[in-house]
Enzyme design. Sequence first.
Site, short mmCIF file in Angstrom:
data_model
loop_
_atom_site.label_atom_id
_atom_site.label_comp_id
_atom_site.label_asym_id
_atom_site.label_seq_id
_atom_site.Cartn_x
_atom_site.Cartn_y
_atom_site.Cartn_z
N HIS A 168 0.86 -1.18 0.00
CA HIS A 168 0.00 0.00 0.00
C HIS A 168 0.89 1.23 0.00
O HIS A 168 1.70 1.43 0.91
CB HIS A 168 -0.93 0.02 1.22
CG HIS A 168 -1.85 1.20 1.24
ND1 HIS A 168 -3.11 1.18 0.68
CD2 HIS A 168 -1.68 2.46 1.72
CE1 HIS A 168 -3.68 2.35 0.84
NE2 HIS A 168 -2.84 3.14 1.45
N CYS A 169 0.76 2.05 -1.03
CA CYS A 169 1.63 3.22 -1.19
C CYS A 169 0.84 4.49 -0.84
O CYS A 169 -0.07 4.87 -1.60
CB CYS A 169 2.15 3.30 -2.62
SG CYS A 169 3.29 4.67 -2.89
N PRO A 170 1.16 5.15 0.26
CA PRO A 170 0.44 6.39 0.58
C PRO A 170 0.77 7.54 -0.37
O PRO A 170 -0.01 8.48 -0.49
CB PRO A 170 0.89 6.70 2.01
CG PRO A 170 2.23 6.02 2.14
CD PRO A 170 2.15 4.79 1.29
N GLY A 173 -1.73 7.14 -2.91
CA GLY A 173 -3.07 7.09 -2.35
C GLY A 173 -3.86 5.86 -2.74
O GLY A 173 -5.09 5.94 -2.86
#
Length: 389
Positions: A168-170, A173
Amino acid sequence: MSVMVVRKKVTRKWEKLPGRNTFCCDGRVMMARQKGIFYLTLFLILGTCTLFFAFECRYLAVQLSPAIPVFAAMLFLFSMATLLRTSFSDPGVIPRALPDEAAFIEMEIEATNGAVPQGQRPPPRIKNFQINNQIVKLKYCYTCKIFRPPRASHCSICDNCVERFDHHCPWVGNCVGKRNYRYFYLFILSLSLLTIYVFAFNIVYVALKSLKIGFLETLKETPGTVLEVLICFFTLWSVVGLTGFHTFLVALNQTTNEDIKGSWTGKNRVQNPYSHGNIVKNCCEVLCGPLPPSVLDRRGILPLEESGSRPPSTQEASTSLLPQGPAPIDHLSNEMPEDTSTPEDMPPPEPPEPPQERSLHWLEEPHCPLGLGLPHLPKGARGCGSLGL
């Protein structure tokens, strides 16, 4: 007489999807709820490139070559396109089991494991699956009520199972999975080139100006250039390092999740069953292979029973338009009319309709490869063609 038109409210499937995602444009755009860092990514890219095009590009185009701003614009547009494609797309979310499907899988698990004595720990819900003569474990997800396909994992931030889950890449997003990994890799690759390009020509710009008015005077007259150099310097190492790491993973046909857990290295010493043993073939499969369609059907229309609303019938709609008043009272007769019909004249009661069985849509192989926990699928590894195995 005016006629009132009764409009049926259409409920799309994205409005009822579980998980922690946000949807825009009537379900066409799908992102995680935590989007603050994604806006920071947009601000850094747009701000840095705006300053570069506004100040340095005009000077460099005259002094050196007009191809400098053209190539910078191409890199900028490609980076933004891949970023938005990564952020706004479905990463490969696997739909959760329907109540009937979850009950069926629970019955199958109980029949396989048998009754667990009280006080004892139940056995782990795992199925063994063979891929390229390698045993792969299919784990049961207690949230989605399914046996996850190979390489899938449950994202704790988005609360969804994602096929070929990478991470999951913030910064984008969104989750990075099977359906948007290639765009994520192209984004960080183009962003690395854009950062190096802007940083290098900012240094060239400062050097050319320093030859005319001096180094200190150049820094005083161009504070925007100094800001660009600082931003590019501190982001260069992380972006280029991330690109190199994912290039290594693509060459091995491996995910970040598998690399962190040590699925194919370490104590187990198990060979990666998804690797072709050739760097070119692995890169072609990950970056150029066929892109599977989304199995969510976000813009599909829910049935009326599931959406919780029932449109009124034509008779009810026409009756509701008439003024309502008290029922008329017959003052001429105080007796109710007698029913003179005999039991022989009464029509026989209609037999009740049998309950309609709800089909398990996971069994339909062309739609979704999620029937891994159902009894007839393991015969010859049926259903794995859509998983790319």
